[in-house]
Design a protein around this motif. Structure first.
Motif, short mmCIF file in Angstrom:
data_model
loop_
_atom_site.label_atom_id
_atom_site.label_comp_id
_atom_site.label_asym_id
_atom_site.label_seq_id
_atom_site.Cartn_x
_atom_site.Cartn_y
_atom_site.Cartn_z
N GLU A 185 0.83 -1.21 0.00
CA GLU A 185 0.00 0.00 0.00
C GLU A 185 0.86 1.26 0.00
OE1 GLU A 185 -3.84 1.88 2.43
OE2 GLU A 185 -2.90 0.02 3.13
N VAL A 186 1.95 1.23 0.79
CA VAL A 186 2.85 2.39 0.81
C VAL A 186 3.50 2.58 -0.55
CG1 VAL A 186 5.00 3.30 1.77
CG2 VAL A 186 3.31 2.26 3.28
N LEU A 187 3.93 1.50 -1.19
CA LEU A 187 4.55 1.61 -2.51
C LEU A 187 3.60 2.23 -3.53
CD1 LEU A 187 6.51 -1.77 -2.74
CD2 LEU A 187 7.44 0.51 -2.31
N GLU A 188 2.33 1.86 -3.44
CA GLU A 188 1.33 2.44 -4.34
C GLU A 188 1.18 3.93 -4.10
OE1 GLU A 188 -3.49 2.03 -5.11
OE2 GLU A 188 -2.39 0.33 -4.26
N ARG A 189 1.07 4.32 -2.84
CA ARG A 189 0.93 5.74 -2.50
C ARG A 189 2.22 6.50 -2.85
NH1 ARG A 189 -3.28 3.80 -2.08
NH2 ARG A 189 -4.89 4.05 -0.50
N LEU A 190 3.36 5.85 -2.65
CA LEU A 190 4.64 6.49 -2.94
C LEU A 190 4.75 6.83 -4.43
CD1 LEU A 190 7.42 7.33 -1.78
CD2 LEU A 190 8.23 5.03 -2.33
N ALA A 191 4.38 5.89 -5.29
CA ALA A 191 4.43 6.14 -6.73
C ALA A 191 3.56 7.33 -7.10
CB ALA A 191 3.99 4.89 -7.48
N GLU A 192 2.39 7.43 -6.49
CA GLU A 192 1.49 8.54 -6.78
C GLU A 192 2.10 9.86 -6.33
OE1 GLU A 192 -2.03 7.45 -4.70
OE2 GLU A 192 -2.60 5.85 -6.11
N ARG A 193 2.68 9.86 -5.14
CA ARG A 193 3.23 11.11 -4.59
C ARG A 193 4.49 11.54 -5.33
NH1 ARG A 193 1.33 13.84 -0.61
NH2 ARG A 193 -0.45 13.05 0.57
N VAL A 194 5.31 10.59 -5.73
CA VAL A 194 6.51 10.94 -6.50
C VAL A 194 6.10 11.58 -7.82
CG1 VAL A 194 8.49 10.01 -7.74
CG2 VAL A 194 7.98 9.19 -5.44
N ALA A 195 5.12 11.02 -8.48
CA ALA A 195 4.68 11.56 -9.77
C ALA A 195 4.09 12.96 -9.64
CB ALA A 195 3.65 10.61 -10.40
N ALA A 196 3.51 13.26 -8.48
CA ALA A 196 2.80 14.53 -8.31
C ALA A 196 3.66 15.65 -7.74
CB ALA A 196 1.58 14.32 -7.40
N THR A 197 4.80 15.33 -7.14
CA THR A 197 5.57 16.35 -6.42
C THR A 197 6.37 17.22 -7.38
OG1 THR A 197 6.95 16.70 -4.46
CG2 THR A 197 7.68 15.01 -6.03
N ARG A 198 6.67 18.45 -6.98
CA ARG A 198 7.35 19.41 -7.84
C ARG A 198 8.73 18.91 -8.26
NH1 ARG A 198 8.35 25.27 -5.47
NH2 ARG A 198 6.07 25.11 -5.35
N HIS A 199 9.49 18.36 -7.31
CA HIS A 199 10.86 17.92 -7.61
C HIS A 199 10.88 16.41 -7.89
CE1 HIS A 199 12.15 21.88 -6.49
NE2 HIS A 199 11.67 21.77 -5.27
N ARG A 200 9.97 15.99 -8.76
CA ARG A 200 9.77 14.54 -8.96
C ARG A 200 11.02 13.85 -9.47
NH1 ARG A 200 6.85 17.29 -12.75
NH2 ARG A 200 5.02 17.18 -11.40
N ASP A 201 11.80 14.48 -10.32
CA ASP A 201 12.99 13.82 -10.87
C ASP A 201 14.01 13.54 -9.77
OD1 ASP A 201 11.86 13.89 -13.38
OD2 ASP A 201 12.92 15.70 -14.01
N ARG A 202 14.22 14.54 -8.92
CA ARG A 202 15.16 14.39 -7.80
C ARG A 202 14.66 13.33 -6.83
NH1 ARG A 202 15.27 19.64 -4.41
NH2 ARG A 202 15.70 20.48 -6.48
N VAL A 203 13.36 13.37 -6.52
CA VAL A 203 12.79 12.42 -5.57
C VAL A 203 12.87 11.00 -6.12
CG1 VAL A 203 10.68 11.72 -4.39
CG2 VAL A 203 11.29 14.14 -4.52
N ARG A 204 12.51 10.83 -7.40
CA ARG A 204 12.54 9.49 -8.01
C ARG A 204 13.97 8.93 -7.96
NH1 ARG A 204 10.30 10.75 -12.24
NH2 ARG A 204 8.17 10.05 -11.77
N GLU A 205 14.95 9.75 -8.27
CA GLU A 205 16.34 9.29 -8.24
C GLU A 205 16.73 8.83 -6.84
OE1 GLU A 205 19.91 8.50 -10.26
OE2 GLU A 205 17.99 9.19 -11.06
N ALA A 206 16.24 9.55 -5.84
CA ALA A 206 16.58 9.19 -4.46
C ALA A 206 15.93 7.87 -4.05
CB ALA A 206 16.16 10.31 -3.50
N VAL A 207 14.65 7.69 -4.37
CA VAL A 207 13.95 6.51 -3.87
C VAL A 207 14.34 5.23 -4.62
CG1 VAL A 207 12.03 7.82 -2.94
CG2 VAL A 207 11.87 6.91 -5.27
#
Length: 436
Positions: A284-306
């Protein structure tokens, strides 16, 4: 999105856990030679070196390294009312919490005329570093300055990199908050050069050497701190931020996902780790995480980190194993979102700051909790503490014995000094009683 470390059905030893914990691929030692050159340049050429380094590394050449008083006053006047109000409220909270970190003096009476006094003496002068880079950090001004002031430090210098967007000035919000706190000695300098300038001083701009350097920064700042130890004290070798969340299936998956994203937002090397005993909750967290990463302003930086090697989903059999993993990781920020928080908290030994319950996110500590957000990273919480008033204090023992009290322990001193073949130690005592 997060890679999985599955510990279910195993009981790793402490050595094995330390090998399993995810870490960012940063190597402070690899930066040492580059940093040594920058510091040596500052030692040799002073302000000219700092200006040249700013032009090369910060892409702007300040008109001067020391920030003029009128520029600080202008920055203070330019603070937006809502920002000033938020900073003033944060200052009040951090000041109150920092005051609780100053130990009271204590007196121990060991006998008639035999007294040991414990006191905590502040260093006289400190250099506080506030990074630039991907964000502006006025909150870090508060977190560095307020504990030093509470500890009683008399001389405080602050450095922050010059900003190309502001014509080589320190970011005006950083400068304004410094002025709000009464800091008048501010320098537009960054990175390793700034740390070297603090440690050795710079003739011509009024920068005297400091006794302690504190504040977060990148790998070059961490390497510079390592090099100047022995010349000055440091708080810690700060590196990329990290968060570890211990959660069971009673937690809110969206809250956990939001908190992981909040720290991944800092840097591509930021670590985001979830430790849970529930595979269903993890999904469930992974599902919510994917949604939040896609929606956040610094998505590229966040995706690289996670997706990086430093971030992970850790599946465990139970919360005892979860705390074992957390203690091996030594998180900068630890969140506990479980049914029985007290039981989990009682098992935690290593963490920079601990956030308990669904309504204590790390972001609270970053700004308005009253706690300090300058914390040990990269597992340093296993042996180091976060910034506090105590960072700027030195415990000192004041010994007061009268003649009778010294005479009472003279045989003890004589016996031990003879055993260690240091007879003059004992003679320094007996000389007081063998006067002619």
């Amino acid at each position: 999105m997060l890679r999985t470390i599955d510990l279910r059905g195993t009981r790793p030893t402490q050595r094995e856990l330390l090998a399993l914990v995810p870490r960012a691929a940063t190597d402070v030692s690899a930066a040492l030679e580059v940093v040594r050159t920058l510091i040596d340049d500052v030692r040799e050429r002073g302000e000219a070196a700092l200006l040249d380094q700013a032009e090369r590394l910060d892409r702007v050449r300040p008109s001067a390294v020391r920030v003029p008083a009128e520029e600080l006053e202008e920055a203070l006047a330019g603070l937006a009312p809502d920002i000033r109000d938020a900073i003033e409220r944060t200052i009040a909270r951090v000041r109150a919490a920092s005051a609780a970190q100053v130990p009271p003096p204590e007196t121990t009476v060991l006998g008639d005329g035999a007294v040991i006094e414990q006191r905590w003496q502040p260093v006289t002068r400190v250099g506080l570093y506030v990074p630039g880079g991907k964000a502006v950090y006025p909150s870090s001004v508060v977190m560095n300055v307020v504990p030093a002031q509470v500890a009683g430090v008399r001389s405080i210098a602050l450095a922050s990199p010059p900003q190309a967007a502001f014509g080589g000035r320190v970011h005006p919000t950083v400068a304004g908050v410094a002025a709000l706190l009464g800091i008048t000695e501010v320098y537009a300098m960054g990175g390793a050069g700034a740390i070297g300038a603090f440690a050795y001083g710079v003739d011509g701009i009024g920068l005297d050497p400091v006794q302690r350097v504190t504040g977060p920064g990148n790998v070059y700042v961490a390497a510079a701190k390592r090099l100047v130890q022995g010349v000055t004290g440091i708080d810690a070798e700060a590196g990329p931020t990290d968060i570890l969340v211990i959660a069971d299936d009673s937690a809110n998956a969206d809250f956990v996902a939001a908190d992981l994203v909040s720290q991944a937002e800092h840097d591509e090397l930021a670590a985001a780790v979830l430790v849970t005993d529930s595979a269903a909750f993890a999904d469930e967290v992974l599902e919510r995480l994917a949604e939040r990463v896609a929606a956040t302003r610094h998505r590229d930086r966040v995706r690289e980190a996670v997706i990086g090697a430093q971030s992970a989903l850790v599946l465990v059999d139970d919360l005892v194993q979860a705390t074992d993993f957390a203690n091996a990781f030594g998180p900068e920020h630890l969140e506990i979102q479980v049914r029985d928080t007290d039981d989990v908290l009682s098992r935690i030994e290593n963490a920079g700051a601990i956030f308990v319950g669904a309504y204590s996110p790390v972001s609270l500590g970053d700004y308005a909790a009253g706690s300090n957000h300058v914390l040990p990273t990269g597992g340093q919480a296993r042996y180091a503490a976060g910034l506090s008033a105590a960072t700027f204090l030195r415990p000192q023992q004041v010994i007061r014995y009268d003649e009778a009290a010294l005479r009472e322990v003279a045989p003890v001193i004589a016996a031990l000094s003879n055993e260690e073949d240091l007879p003059a130690h004992g003679e320094a005592v007996t000389a007081r009683f063998d006067r002619r």
